[in-house]
Design a protein around this motif. Structure first.
Motif: not given
Lengths: 456, 246
Positions: A165-166, A329, A365-367, A397-398, A400-401, A403-405, B21, B43, B47, B50, B173-177, B204
């Motif tokens: 958690x963030x 990562x 992976x990261x975005x 998969x997400x 939230x702290x 920030x990667x999947x 989630x 996602x 993207x 970035x 790095x951008x996260x999904x949320x 954060x």
């Protein structure tokens, strides 16, 4: 010493062993960034030919990172199992590849020589192997570890429940923990990455997880992935099961993480003394990942896959319960896309297993990398077939702290289903008892009268 | 059709506690289609974050409003693709005439895009506007706005200003949320070549994470402690809970 090989009409020269190793590596952005990668595709193959003919003995005489400069090299050389090496001392790297693949060579046979294999030998043989070879060999090897349950049995695949958690909010973390447990995840560990390295937050999170574990009698272990020095500092104030640390393959790179072998030993001794395990007392949890030594500018001109294998020598010295590579990562400057991440994940799992480690994987992976969820599905499935000990379970998969999947609770259900694998046996018994899964491993329809939800 | 075969999770109550989630439901072992598409949408937004650009003009205007001297710099990375593949270039300042004209300051704040310019465009001054009125007025301050920068470019900037302390506000790095999450890395007596164990990090800072005010409280704590103890990094523990309570 220098090495050379003639391929077609072209003669290729390599200054030293570490140059052969680097140029023999499948292409990846990190080696290009470090200026170590082969200049052409044919040079890469020439380097692989050189490697295939090198006697394993060469690796004992030519350290890629100097012995005098580096305590990881000293650990590798000083703990080399000379007696077990007798059996393979006449092998070239190519011979080792064939021996590992032979049907007559069992996983147990491989584990018997694993301490005779220094990481550089294992990295070298890895570079001669196709993805299929990496899977075929790794799938033979069973590395079983025990704390409050048993992880790594062939018919099992376990999950680290990662309820981050963030802002380290207790209720948020608890909500994700319950969600993961209701999907049958959490047998490897319930492990939180704290948002900051605060001792008080760490203590509170550990107490909360321990309360949940005791209240529902869950046969698992918890970990807050704080810095090892923080864990040492709070050990008398909090219920510490596993001690975590990120590690890498050189003394200088480890020092950029604020650690050395001495502090790891101190932590290992301290946690053994706590003796909180029930079915065993393997109590260390290490994370690694290709590119970390380069990232710390401490790679000594050695390619990132070889440096990663050197981190496994550090890990195995402390008899860990869990090890995983956080493969995707670190970012696209080290592993650019889904193809490079997939290859690296298979390499890391193979090298660690051959070296006798209970390897799991954060398939992630990261975005800013050129990868997506389909790449993760592929790698998860390949590593499942390869017999990887555990994966991550992150809500949807997400993370939230961080920030990667990564992989999700659902992905764990999928993998167990398609491969016919089950959770750790002690944990499976608990899941059955709680009405979360049925005898076949299918998730049952959990009503809101389930004990986990009733007493929230 | 897919709705009919989706098994909804009955533990929806968990959702009130976290943006994670949780309680997504399932179809067989898979996710419901609505969740698959929601994930793909997030996602796509990450993207896109970035490749956003640093709002140099807007950030400059805010420096003027705060009456803090500022300068605009570039790293050696010329565009996003080079930035992604060559982090070494993102750590170095591009040589230009600006580099000679700086006066010594006590603290330099670096605002740089990192992996999400959107994050610093949105959040940098949410923190700094809270921080500046509370900072010890004896300190001399400056701001550097840096395009295509990595964390360690703060050390290069700090050497230029001969600063005793640097705080790098950078897009994480951008996260999904959270495609707009900002981090702040601080170092006492920074020098080029320092590695992460010398830095403290506040991470954060975004709409669903730490607020600008909370970020400012933590940053002020790090500034005061670093100057008092003359350290930064792993030796300086950040008791977030304690600091935010006060």
């Amino acid at each position: 010493m220098a090495y050379q090989f003639t391929l077609g009409k072209q003669n290729y020269l390599f200054d030293d062993l570490k140059s052969v190793l680097a140029k023999a590596s499948p292409l990846r952005s990190g080696d290009a960034l470090a200026g170590l990668a082969a200049a052409s595709n044919t040079e890469r193959i020439a380097a692989q030919y050189v490697l295939s003919e090198l006697p394993l003995k060469v690796f004992l005489n030519e350290a890629v990172v100097p012995y005098e400069l580096d305590e990881v090299t000293r650990l590798i050389i000083d703990t080399h199992d000379v007696k077990a090496f007798d059996f393979i001392s006449h092998f070239t790297v190519g011979d080792l590849r064939d021996w590992l693949l032979e049907n007559t060579t069992s996983g147990q046979n491989i584990l018997e020589v694993s301490k005779a294999l220094i990481p550089e030998m294992v990295a070298a043989v890895c570079k001669l192997m196709r993805n299929q070879d990496l899977i075929a060999v790794a799938s033979k090897i069973q590395v079983i570890t025990r704390f409050r349950n048993t992880v790594g049995l062939k018919g099992n695949v376990s999950v680290r429940l990662q309820p981050n958690h963030p802002t380290d909010d207790m209720k948020g973390i608890l909500a994700s923990t319950i969600d993961g447990l209701l999907y049958g995840c959490g047998d490897a560990v319930i492990g939180i990455n704290p948002a900051t390295d605060s001792p008080n937050v760490t203590i509170n999170l550990l107490k909360m997880l321990d309360d949940v574990r005791l209240k529902y009698e869950i046969p698992t272990q918890s970990c807050v992935l704080c810095h090892v020095t923080t864990a040492l500092q709070i050990m008398d104030k909090a219920p510490v099961d596993l001690v975590f640390q990120s590690i890498t393959g050189s003394q200088k790179a480890n020092s950029s993480f604020g650690i050395d072998l001495q502090v790891l030993k101190e932590a290992h001794d301290a946690t053994l003394a706590l003796a909180r395990g029930t079915v065993g007392n393997q109590s260390m949890y290490f994370e690694t990942g290709q590119g970390s030594a380069l990232s710390a500018n401490a790679h000594h001109g050695v390619d990132q896959q070889t440096m990663e294998a050197r981190a496994y020598a550090v890990a195995r010295h402390f008899d860990p319960f869990l090890v995983n590579s956080v493969v995707g990562f670190i970012g696209p400057e080290y592993l650019f896309d889904g193809k490079q991440i997939t290859r690296a994940g298979l390499e890391d799992h193979f090298c660690a297993k051959v070296m006798g480690l209970p390897m799991g994987m954060d398939v992630c992976y990261t975005n800013h990398a050129d990868a997506d969820q389909d790449d993760m599905d592929n790698l998860l499935t390949l590593l499942g077939v390869a017999g990887c000990n555990f994966f991550m379970g992150v809500p949807g998969t997400d993370d939230i702290m961080l920030n990667y999947q990564s992989t999700s609770f659902h992905d764990a259900l999928y993998l167990r289903k398609v491969l016919g694998k089950k959770p750790a046996p002690e944990f499976e018994a608990w899941l059955l008892n709680m009405g979360i899964v049925d005898e076949l491993g299918n998730k049952r329809s959990v009503g809101d009268t389930n004990k986990l939800l009733l007493n929230l | 059709m897919s709705k009919d075969i989706t098994i909804a999770n009955k533990w929806q109550q968990l959702k009130q506690h976290t943006k994670a989630r949780v309680a997504l439901g399932n179809v067989g072992t898979g996710l419901p289609l609505s969740e698959v598409l929601a994930l793909k949408h997030a996602h796509a937004m990450a993207k896109d974050a970035i490749v956003t650009k640093l709002d140099v003009e807007g950030l400059s205007q805010k420096c003027i409003e705060q009456a803090i001297p500022y300068q605009i710099f570039n790293s050696e990375a010329s565009d996003r693709l080079e930035y992604l593949k060559r982090p070494d270039l993102g750590r170095q300042l591009l040589f230009n005439t600006n580099l000679k004209k700086t006066e010594k300051v006590d603290i330099v704040f670096v605002i740089t895009d990192g992996l999400s310019a959107k994050a610093v465009n949105t959040n940098a001054f949410k923190v700094l506007n809270h921080l500046f009125p509370n900072i010890n007025e004896d300190y001399s301050l400056a701001i550097a706005i840096v395009q295509q920068g990595r964390v360690a470019i703060g050390d290069a900037v700090a050497e230029l200003y001969r600063a005793d302390f640097v705080a790098v506000c950078i897009g994480e790095r951008p996260g999904l949320s959270s495609p707009e999450s900002m981090g702040i890395y601080t170092t006492y007596q920074p020098k080029i070549g320092f590695t992460d164990e010398r830095r403290n990090c506040i991470s954060n800072i975004h709409a669903n994470g730490l607020s600008g005010k909370q970020g400012a409280q933590l940053l002020q704590y790090l500034i005061e402690k670093s100057f008092a103890l003359k350290i930064s990094g792993v030796a300086l523990k950040l008791e977030v809970g304690e600091i935010l309570k006060n």
